[in-house]
Design an enzyme around this catalytic site. Structure first.
Site, PDB file in Angstrom:
ATOM      1  N   GLU A 112       0.825  -1.207   0.000  1.00 17.71           N
ATOM      2  CA  GLU A 112       0.000   0.000   0.000  1.00 17.71           C
ATOM      3  C   GLU A 112       0.860   1.259   0.000  1.00 17.71           C
ATOM      4  OE1 GLU A 112      -4.140  -0.952   2.185  1.00 17.71           O
ATOM      5  OE2 GLU A 112      -2.386  -1.493   3.381  1.00 17.71           O
ATOM      6  N   GLU A 132      -4.355  -9.456   3.275  1.00 19.21           N
ATOM      7  CA  GLU A 132      -5.181  -9.225   4.452  1.00 19.21           C
ATOM      8  C   GLU A 132      -6.413 -10.124   4.518  1.00 19.21           C
ATOM      9  OE1 GLU A 132      -2.805  -5.438   4.102  1.00 19.21           O
ATOM     10  OE2 GLU A 132      -3.711  -6.911   2.750  1.00 19.21           O
TER      11      GLU A 132
END
Length: 292
Positions: A112, A132
């Site tokens: 990210e 995730e």
């Protein structure tokens, strides 16, 4: 320099390659995104912004990896500041180009972070992904918002809900990697890209051009959603809401299309950080967000 400052400086080393600032993350064994790493990155961005002699910055990892994930010792309580979305917002708000030089793994928050940079240079042994969902979480630092702007909505959702890890060549094929180089050439190529961007040639950055485009996203029907898939369904909601209703950005450079209005992160797995992600978490599993 205090003891804490000295520790931060050793974990995120700073040096100058002429007019380009290079931040090297040195937090072995996997360069986990600890509070000290995040603070070191934030300090480097502040130096970049205030020094007129610097025209760009490169972020690179030591020990053959970029950032392979979060520091798990921070879970179970309130995450210490600065939070990763704050770091990424600072990168996006900087008027100077920031290039991620990726060798080894850039996973979760590490990936990210690269999505907030202006360009991503890979070695052929780099691997990226958002794992995730496989851990019962939603990407919480903007991955559901930024990845679709690089790869397209459908492909991004597949990558996110399946926790897919991409090779460098695969990342290049879908628009994530701007270049794939030999490991020995990584830093020199990344600094060259930073200088190119600073000289007003940012439009040659394929990924940057896509990230800053403001074309509206519309769909005639939502992506398929299956009952019982709690976190994948929430990722779908996060991505769709973010694409159709973008949060406002507090940055001043005007080049961020993903929004910097981040809220506090609660100490829970799967807590989302951006307004669109937080709103998606409020939806029931079977409800599709309205787009009015």
């Amino acid at each position: 320099m205090t003891g804490v400052e000295g520790t931060i400086a050793s974990i995120v080393r700073r040096h100058r390659d002429g007019d380009v600032l290079v931040l090297t993350i040195d937090n072995p064994p996997v360069n986990a995104s600890s509070a000290q790493v995040r603070q070191g990155l934030l300090d480097g961005i502040a130096e970049l912004d205030r020094d007129p002699q610097l025209i760009g910055m490169v972020v690179i990892g030591d020990h053959g990896t970029f950032i392979a994930g979060s520091d798990l010792r921070e879970f179970g309580g309130t995450l210490p500041a600065p939070l990763l979305p704050v770091v990424i917002a600072a990168i996006e708000s900087s008027p100077k180009p920031v290039v991620a030089a990726i060798d080894g793994h850039a996973l979760g928050g590490g990936f990210e972070l690269t999505l907030g940079c202006d360009a991503r240079i890979f070695t052929d042994r780099a691997r990226v992904g958002l794992p995730e969902v496989s851990l019962g979480m939603v990407p919480g630092a903007g991955g559901t918002q930024r990845l679709p702007r690089l790869t397209g909505r459908a492909r991004a959702l597949k990558l996110i809900v399946a926790s897919t890890r991409l090779t460098a060549r695969e990342a290049a094929e879908v628009g994530i990697a701007d270049a794939v180089v030999e490991p020995d050439d990584l830093l020199s190529v990344a600094t060259s890209w930073a200088r190119t961007g600073a000289n007003g040639c940012c439009l040659i950055f394929h990924s940057l051009h896509l990230m800053t485009s403001s074309r509206p996203w519309r769909c005639s029907s939502p992506p398929s959603r299956r009952p019982g898939l709690r976190w994948p369904n929430r990722c779908v909601s996060c991505g769709e809401r973010g694409l159709l209703r973008q949060p406002s950005c507090s940055g001043t450079s005007g080049r961020s299309s993903t929004g910097c209005d981040w809220g506090p992160r609660r100490p829970l797995f799967g807590t989302c950080s951006s307004p669109s992600e937080r709103r998606a978490r409020e939806l029931s599993n079977g409800e599709w967000p309205s787009h009015d």
